[in-house]
Design a protein around this motif. Structure first.
Motif, PDB file in Angstrom:
ATOM      1  N   GLN A   2       0.830  -1.205   0.000  1.00  0.00           N
ATOM      2  CA  GLN A   2       0.000   0.000   0.000  1.00  0.00           C
ATOM      3  C   GLN A   2       0.864   1.255   0.000  1.00  0.00           C
ATOM      4  N   ASN A   3       1.932   1.254   0.816  1.00  0.00           N
ATOM      5  CA  ASN A   3       2.829   2.407   0.855  1.00  0.00           C
ATOM      6  C   ASN A   3       3.506   2.622  -0.493  1.00  0.00           C
ATOM      7  N   ARG A  48       0.950   4.078  -2.827  1.00  0.00           N
ATOM      8  CA  ARG A  48       0.731   5.469  -2.450  1.00  0.00           C
ATOM      9  C   ARG A  48       1.886   6.341  -2.960  1.00  0.00           C
ATOM     10  N   ASP A  58       1.693   9.285  -5.648  1.00  0.00           N
ATOM     11  CA  ASP A  58       2.194  10.623  -5.341  1.00  0.00           C
ATOM     12  C   ASP A  58       3.180  11.093  -6.406  1.00  0.00           C
TER      13      ASP A  58
END
Length: 144
Positions: free
Chosen positions: A72-73, A76, A80
């Motif tokens: 998930q990071n 993300r 970004d």
């Protein structure tokens, strides 16, 4: 936005390193268990030591949760980066448009200044001619 990027919890490099470390740990654990199963003097029907299965299951669940979190990071961070790239593209386009406008306005101002200089030159020429004609008229009036 730069501050947000600098203080981001994990970069994709850190996430990748974390995933590699976890996979290496998992491979070591699998190898250790295989070694234990193949060890001489151990009967194939004998199970792992008491509590070992539960401990391993908990470790696997924890690893899976951590992998999900890292994934998930990573997503993300990738989103970004894509968003920042899009913003940068928009800003680059705006800069190109503004540079074009500045260039067009500069050209127009130069044309206007040139026209003004030309008109002033004509005005001075006409004033000189008017003065010359006025002098001629005075001379003729004095003769007459």
């Amino acid at each position: 936005s730069q501050l947000a990027e600098v203080s981001a919890p994990e970069t994709s490099d850190r996430v990748e390193q974390g995933l590699r470390a976890q996979l290496e740990e998992q491979e070591r654990l699998i190898q250790r268990l295989q070694d234990q199963m193949e060890a001489p003097g151990r009967s194939p029907s004998a199970g792992p030591p008491e509590g070992e299965v539960t401990r391993l299951q908990l470790m696997l669940q924890s690893r899976d949760r951590h992998l999900d979190e890292l994934t998930q990071n990573l997503r993300r961070a990738q989103n970004d980066v894509a968003e920042r790239q899009s913003e940068a593209d928009v800003l680059r386009h705006q800069v190109r448009v503004l540079k074009k406008e500045v260039s067009e306005r500069t050209d127009e101002m130069e044309r206007q200044l040139s026209s003004e200089r030309n008109l002033r030159g004509e005005v001075f020429q006409l004033q000189a001619k008017l003065e010359q004609l006025s002098e001629q008229h005075q001379k003729e009036a004095q003769r007459a």
